[in-house]
Every structure is written in C-alpha cells, then in structure tokens.
Design an enzyme around this catalytic site. Structure first.
Site, PDB file in Angstrom:
ATOM      1  NE  ARG A  19      -2.071  -2.037   3.111  1.00 36.96           N
ATOM      2  CZ  ARG A  19      -2.770  -2.056   4.506  1.00 36.96           C
ATOM      3  NH1 ARG A  19      -3.897  -1.340   4.886  1.00 36.96           N
ATOM      4  NH2 ARG A  19      -2.163  -2.982   5.124  1.00 36.96           N
ATOM      5  CE  LYS A  26       5.296  -1.572   6.039  1.00 41.11           C
ATOM      6  NZ  LYS A  26       3.738  -2.089   6.487  1.00 41.11           N
ATOM      7  CB  THR A  85       4.350 -12.557  11.309  1.00 40.04           C
ATOM      8  OG1 THR A  85       3.075 -13.144  11.577  1.00 40.04           O
ATOM      9  CG2 THR A  85       4.052 -11.282  10.794  1.00 40.04           C
ATOM     10  CG  ASN A 176      -0.159  -8.282  18.157  1.00 39.58           C
ATOM     11  OD1 ASN A 176       0.746  -7.894  18.715  1.00 39.58           O
ATOM     12  ND2 ASN A 176      -0.121  -9.324  17.138  1.00 39.58           N
ATOM     13  CB  ALA A 386      28.234  43.398  -4.004  1.00 38.93           C
ATOM     14  CG  ASN A 392      35.283  26.957  -8.486  1.00 46.75           C
ATOM     15  OD1 ASN A 392      34.372  27.296  -9.189  1.00 46.75           O
ATOM     16  ND2 ASN A 392      34.794  25.773  -7.407  1.00 46.75           N
TER      17      ASN A 392
HETATM   18  C1  UD1 Z   1       0.742  -8.158  12.210  1.00 48.49           C
HETATM   19  C2  UD1 Z   1       0.002  -8.965  13.512  1.00 48.49           C
HETATM   20  C3  UD1 Z   1      -1.241  -8.275  13.954  1.00 48.49           C
HETATM   21  C4  UD1 Z   1      -0.674  -6.955  14.512  1.00 48.49           C
HETATM   22  C5  UD1 Z   1       0.007  -6.147  13.558  1.00 48.49           C
HETATM   23  C6  UD1 Z   1       0.527  -4.846  14.237  1.00 48.49           C
HETATM   24  C7  UD1 Z   1       0.364 -11.195  12.536  1.00 48.49           C
HETATM   25  C8  UD1 Z   1      -0.380 -12.514  11.934  1.00 48.49           C
HETATM   26  N1  UD1 Z   1      -0.514 -10.170  12.677  1.00 48.49           N
HETATM   27  O1  UD1 Z   1      -0.510  -7.857  11.276  1.00 48.49           O
HETATM   28  O2  UD1 Z   1      -1.840  -9.226  14.957  1.00 48.49           O
HETATM   29  O3  UD1 Z   1      -1.988  -6.360  15.082  1.00 48.49           O
HETATM   30  O4  UD1 Z   1       0.817  -6.768  13.071  1.00 48.49           O
HETATM   31  O5  UD1 Z   1       1.102  -3.911  13.316  1.00 48.49           O
HETATM   32  O6  UD1 Z   1       1.416 -11.442  13.046  1.00 48.49           O
HETATM   33  N2  UD1 Z   1       6.489  -9.813   7.512  1.00 48.49           N
HETATM   34  C9  UD1 Z   1       7.738 -10.451   7.201  1.00 48.49           C
HETATM   35  N3  UD1 Z   1       7.488 -11.820   6.550  1.00 48.49           N
HETATM   36  C10 UD1 Z   1       6.118 -12.038   6.272  1.00 48.49           C
HETATM   37  C11 UD1 Z   1       5.215 -11.534   6.676  1.00 48.49           C
HETATM   38  C12 UD1 Z   1       5.455 -10.104   7.401  1.00 48.49           C
HETATM   39  O7  UD1 Z   1       8.757 -10.240   7.366  1.00 48.49           O
HETATM   40  O8  UD1 Z   1       6.357 -13.344   5.936  1.00 48.49           O
HETATM   41  C13 UD1 Z   1       6.820  -8.493   8.513  1.00 48.49           C
HETATM   42  C14 UD1 Z   1       6.317  -7.324   7.668  1.00 48.49           C
HETATM   43  O9  UD1 Z   1       7.280  -6.676   6.896  1.00 48.49           O
HETATM   44  C15 UD1 Z   1       6.193  -6.453   8.758  1.00 48.49           C
HETATM   45  C16 UD1 Z   1       5.558  -7.307   9.822  1.00 48.49           C
HETATM   46  O10 UD1 Z   1       6.145  -8.553   9.395  1.00 48.49           O
HETATM   47  O11 UD1 Z   1       7.249  -5.623   8.930  1.00 48.49           O
HETATM   48  C17 UD1 Z   1       4.154  -7.485   9.948  1.00 48.49           C
HETATM   49  O12 UD1 Z   1       3.745  -8.014   8.713  1.00 48.49           O
HETATM   50  P1  UD1 Z   1       2.235  -7.502   8.541  1.00 48.49           P
HETATM   51  O13 UD1 Z   1       1.828  -7.895   7.103  1.00 48.49           O
HETATM   52  O14 UD1 Z   1       2.112  -5.945   8.258  1.00 48.49           O
HETATM   53  O15 UD1 Z   1       1.066  -7.980   9.511  1.00 48.49           O
HETATM   54  P2  UD1 Z   1      -0.065  -7.300   9.830  1.00 48.49           P
HETATM   55  O16 UD1 Z   1      -1.117  -7.692   8.944  1.00 48.49           O
HETATM   56  O17 UD1 Z   1       0.046  -5.705  10.158  1.00 48.49           O
HETATM   57 MG    MG Z   2       1.251  -4.393   9.181  1.00 47.28          MG
END
Ligand code: UD1
Ligand code: MG
Length: 511
Positions: A19, A26, A85, A176, A386, A392
């Site tokens: 996004r 990002k 994650t 969270n 002035a 240079n």
């Molecule tokens: C996640 C949490 C959510 C929380 C929110 C807070 C999970 C499943 N959900 O959601 O509960 O409220 O963060 O901001 O964890 N990333 C990786 N590899 C991956 C996926 C993500 O490195 O495979 C990184 C992303 O770059 C990011 C972070 O993990 O920095 C969080 O991922 P994102 O997809 O933003 O999770 P949210 O949907 O925001």
């Molecule tokens: Mg996020």
C-alpha cells in the site's frame, strides 16, 4: 556481566508494503532522521542484545545495504517467500540455532516505539518467567489489527486477526502491537507446529499464543501506556500522520530542555539533531541529520539545515545549508546557500544571495552580497565586494583562491583560480583578477573608461534622453562644477563596503 537471559532481537522486515506503492521497500522509508526499520532497531538498542536478526525479503538488497551502513551488528536473514510473520520468525531462528534465552520480535513498521517501552515489556516478561508476552494497546480504532482476546478471568486466550475475528472479537479495542518477548526454547517448539488454516493462508506468529495457552504455558500481556507508540505504517497517509506525531514528541522534548521553538507545528527536527539551551528556532525550519544548533543561536524562519553545525550566538535566516559549519556569532542569510565544507569562522558573515562551497571564511570576514565563493580560503577581517565570483573550475579541475586577512576586494570581481590576494591588499571594482595581488597592493584589472562627449545629442537626437541631456548641459553652464567627474588617475571605485579612507574620490559604497 553474565546475562541470566541472553537476548536476541528479531526484526520482521521482509514484507513488501504494497500500500505504500513505492519502489523503496516500506521499512526504508525515512521518518525524521531514520528509516522505519532504523527507528525500530533504535528502540531495541537498550536491550543489549547478543544478536540482532533482521528478516529481509522484498527489496532485500536495498535493506541489506542500508543495514550494512547503519546497523552493521545486525544480521540479515533471507525469507524468500513471505509466508507470514510466524514463518519469518521460524526462518530467523533456524538461521541461528544457538539462540537461547529471550527472543524479542518487533515488526519493522512500528517506528514510534520508545526504547523504554521495549525495555518494560522485556523486563516484565523475564521477571514473570513467561513463555511469551505481547505488547498491547487500547486504541480508538482497532480496524485491521489483531485483537487481544481474553477469557472471563482476564487472561490472554488468543490473538485474532481482523479478518478471522467474530463480531464480538471485532468490538475489542485492545490490539496486538506486533512487539513480543518469547522464551526461545518454548517458541521454537510451537513455531514448528503453526498451521496456515486462516483467511490469508499464512503462518501467523500470533497463533503461538493460543498454542502456548492450551499447553498450559504462562503468557502475558503488557499494555503500552501511550497507544500512539504502537501505530504501524501501511501507506503514505499513515506515514505522514506518524511524522506529525514524532515531530510533536521531538519538539516537546527540546522545548522542555530549554530550546525556544517559535512555531512547533512548522518546525521539523530529526531525532538525530542536537540543540543547546536557549537556541531559538523560528518557523518553517527543518533541522536534519547530524545538525547541531548552539546556545543562543537563532535559526529561521525558513531555514533548512542538513548535517550543519551552527555555533553559539550565530544567526541563520531564510537559508539552506548542507554539511556546513557556522561559527560562533556568525551571520548567514537571508537567502544564502552553504554547501559541503563551507566553514564560517567566528563572527564572519555570509549575506544575501551568496553561495559558499568548500571554503573557509576567516574570523570577522564578510561576504555580504550576491557572490559565489568556491574552493577558497579567506583570512580574517576581510571584505569581499558584492557580485563577485570565485572562478574555481577550468572545465576539468577545481582550483583554490586564497584571500589574505584585512583585504578589501572590489565589487564585481572575478578571482580566476588559482590566485592569491595578499594581506591588506585591495582590488578595484570590476576587476578580473588572474594574477596574484601582493600584500598591500591595489589590484586593478579592467579597461579604462572613455566618455564620448555629446554622443547622445548627435546619434540619438530627438529622444527623451537627448532632450534630458540638453537640459542638463544648459543648466550646467550656469553651474560649471556639477558635471565634472572625478579626476582620472587613482579614482578606483570599488570596495563593497564603505571604508574609511578608501582610495580615490567618489567611492561607491554598497553596504
Ligand atoms: C501483524 C499482526 C497483528 C498486529 C499487527 C500490528 C500477525 C499475523 N498479525 O499484522 O496481529 O496487530 O501486525 O502492526 O502477525 N513480515 C515478514 N514476513 C512475512 C510477513 C510479514 O517479514 O512473511 C513482516 C512485515 O514486513 C511487517 C511485519 O512482519 O514488518 C508485520 O507484517 P504485516 O503483514 O504488516 O502484518 P499485519 O497484517 O500488520
Ligand atoms: Mg502491518
């Protein structure tokens, strides 16, 4: 000191950040002096982690290069496919099988997190001997975030993502933050058992909590006092909102430390900048990078300083400076441009429409108007006329100009480098100085003026100019002294400052 819980920090930074609609990953977007991931690493800094692992994926090369430059102690771990994650943390721990103790996981896109909050979370987690502790926050609008679901007794039951939540769970405003502390061994155990049975088909790190709870392991929730710390960043509108919040936080800190900010809403200070007590920052001012503003200095309005040091008592007005040094009591602007290695000594002056690059301007010396000073050394108490240019560049190489102390150079001079003007030397207005001017000499390098009497009356007869000239000449017959000009010889019009005892009659003062 032996650590009861050796700590490992894992930063999740592999996501694309769709996004943001950006070719920059990002986590590399800048926010008042650091990247998003830079802020997160900074928040984890006081943990004194034995290891810091950053999970990279999208834009991995760019993220790695950034880490090498700014956080060389961190190790990048590659997550080829972003499978969630939970998957990201699993990959990180597989790359570091020796890790035991506390594992602190931070989302890479939560830049307002304070170091104190991370320390509180980890301290609570370790002192309670928990298997896992999540940082939570009460937010006004929980849309899109994982909800903290508690049982009747108020104990954490599970964390449910927005898209997997029931209507009851959606009403929960405790969310969270994406910041956690885990016991390494117990985390490893459950990470291997994560399923992808959810709306996104991903391995959710948040599911670890449900699994630990049903195994009877102690889990905790640590509530952040200030929910804005937990705000994530998913698009540029959110990034702008975070920037305003961080601006306010930084500005408040400096005002409480004794700095006057005349208009905090238009004052943008990077987290890396330092200001001394009684510094004054006027409106529309950006202080960036490693800039420093000394005590009693006044900066602004309308100033941008990047990696620029402003000494005590100096003033910088409506100007742009990069990599420059402004000495104590010196004065800059309005409308000056200081470029890298412009070094202005104590009480020196760089005035209006003046550009300075890679040059030293000595104590008390002045470059007041419309001038380019490049690759020059100017001694003490000298004045540059002035509209002068320090020439240079010969098209291939840069050369230096050296101006001594107590020199007075005339207006509209070209100093064709390499060239030297000695101590106490003068130069005449309109001179192209290509040869050294010895100390105490007057350098004159211009064509002599010739007046062709009556030219306009003859060649422009009938024009308003000719008529005006006729009237003036007729009037002058009655008052013969008025039309005569200064006598030839040493009438050297020229230094840009009105100097007492300046050479010749009719000296043109431009200051
Ligand atoms: C996640 C949490 C959510 C929380 C929110 C807070 C999970 C499943 N959900 O959601 O509960 O409220 O963060 O901001 O964890 N990333 C990786 N590899 C991956 C996926 C993500 O490195 O495979 C990184 C992303 O770059 C990011 C972070 O993990 O920095 C969080 O991922 P994102 O997809 O933003 O999770 P949210 O949907 O925001
Ligand atoms: Mg996020």
């Amino acid at each position: 000191m032996s650590e009861p819980h050796p700590r490992t920090v894992v930063v999740l930074a592999a996501g694309e950040g769709k996004r943001m609609k950006s070719s920059l990953p990002k986590v590399l977007h800048p926010l008042l002096g650091r990247t998003l991931v830079g802020h997160v690493l900074n928040a984890a800094d006081p943990l004194d982690a034995a290891r810091t692992l950053v999970v990279v994926g999208h834009g991995a090369e760019q993220v790695r290069a950034h880490l090498a430059g700014t956080a060389p102690a961190a190790t990048a771990v590659h997550q080829a496919e972003q499978l969630g994650t939970g998957h990201a943390v699993r990959i990180a721990l597989e790359a570091a099988p020796e890790v035991t103790g506390t594992v602190v996981v931070l989302n890479g896109d939560v830049p307002l997190l304070r170091p104190e909050t991370v320390v509180e979370l980890v301290t609570a987690h370790e002192s309670e001997g928990a298997a896992a502790t999540v940082l939570a926050a009460e937010v006004p609008d929980p849309t899109g975030l994982g909800r903290i679901v508690r049982d009747a007794a108020g104990r954490l039951e599970q964390i449910v993502e927005q898209r997997d939540a029931s209507p009851d769970q959606l009403a929960v405003r405790e969310i969270n933050a994406g910041i956690y502390a885990f016991d390494a061994a117990r985390l490893r155990d459950v990470l291997g058992k994560l399923s992808t049975d959810n709306d996104q088909g991903e391995e959710y790190l948040t599911d670890v909590f449900k699994m630990l709870v049903s195994a009877g392991e102690p889990v905790g929730v640590h509530l952040a006092a200030d929910h804005t710390e937990t705000l994530g960043c998913n698009d540029r509108v959110e990034l702008a909102a975070l920037r305003r919040l961080l601006r306010d936080r930084v500005n408040e800190r400096w005002m409480r430390a004794g700095v006057s900010l005349l208009d905090p809403e238009t004052t943008w200070i990077d987290v890396t900048v330092a200001l001394d007590r009684d510094a004054v920052v006027d409106q529309n001012t950006q202080l960036c990078g490693g800039s420093v503003v000394g005590s009693g200095a006044v900066v602004g309005p309308d100033v941008t300083l990047i990696d620029t040091v402003v000494g005590p008592g100096a003033t910088v007005l409506r100007s742009h400076a990069v990599g420059a040094e402004v000495g104590p009591g010196a004065s800059v602007g309005p409308y000056a441009y200081l470029r890298p290695d412009a070094r202005l000594a104590e009480r020196s002056k760089v005035g209006t429409f003046v550009e300075v690059k890679n040059s030293e301007i000595g104590v008390g010396s002045k470059v007041p108007h419309l001038t380019y000073v490049g690759d020059a050394t100017i001694g003490e108490q000298s004045n540059i006329g002035a509209a002068s240019v320090f020439v240079n560049y010969d098209g291939v190489r840069k050369h230096r100009t050296v101006i001594g102390s107590h020199a007075r150079t005339g207006a509209d001079n070209m100093f064709v480098a390499p060239v030297r003007v000695g101590d106490g030397a003068y130069t005449a207005a309109g001179s192209v100085i290509i040869e050294d001017v010895p100390s105490g000499a007057m350098g004159v390098a211009r064509a002599r003026q010739r007046n062709i009497d009556g030219w306009v009356l003859k060649r422009r007869a009938g024009t308003a100019a000719a008529e005006a000239a006729e009237r003036a000449l007729r009037g002058a017959q009655g008052a013969p002294a008025a039309a005569s000009s200064a006598s030839e010889g040493e009438a050297i019009h020229g230094t840009a400052e009105s100097v007492g005892g300046a050479p010749g009659a009719g000296d043109t003062a431009t200051e």
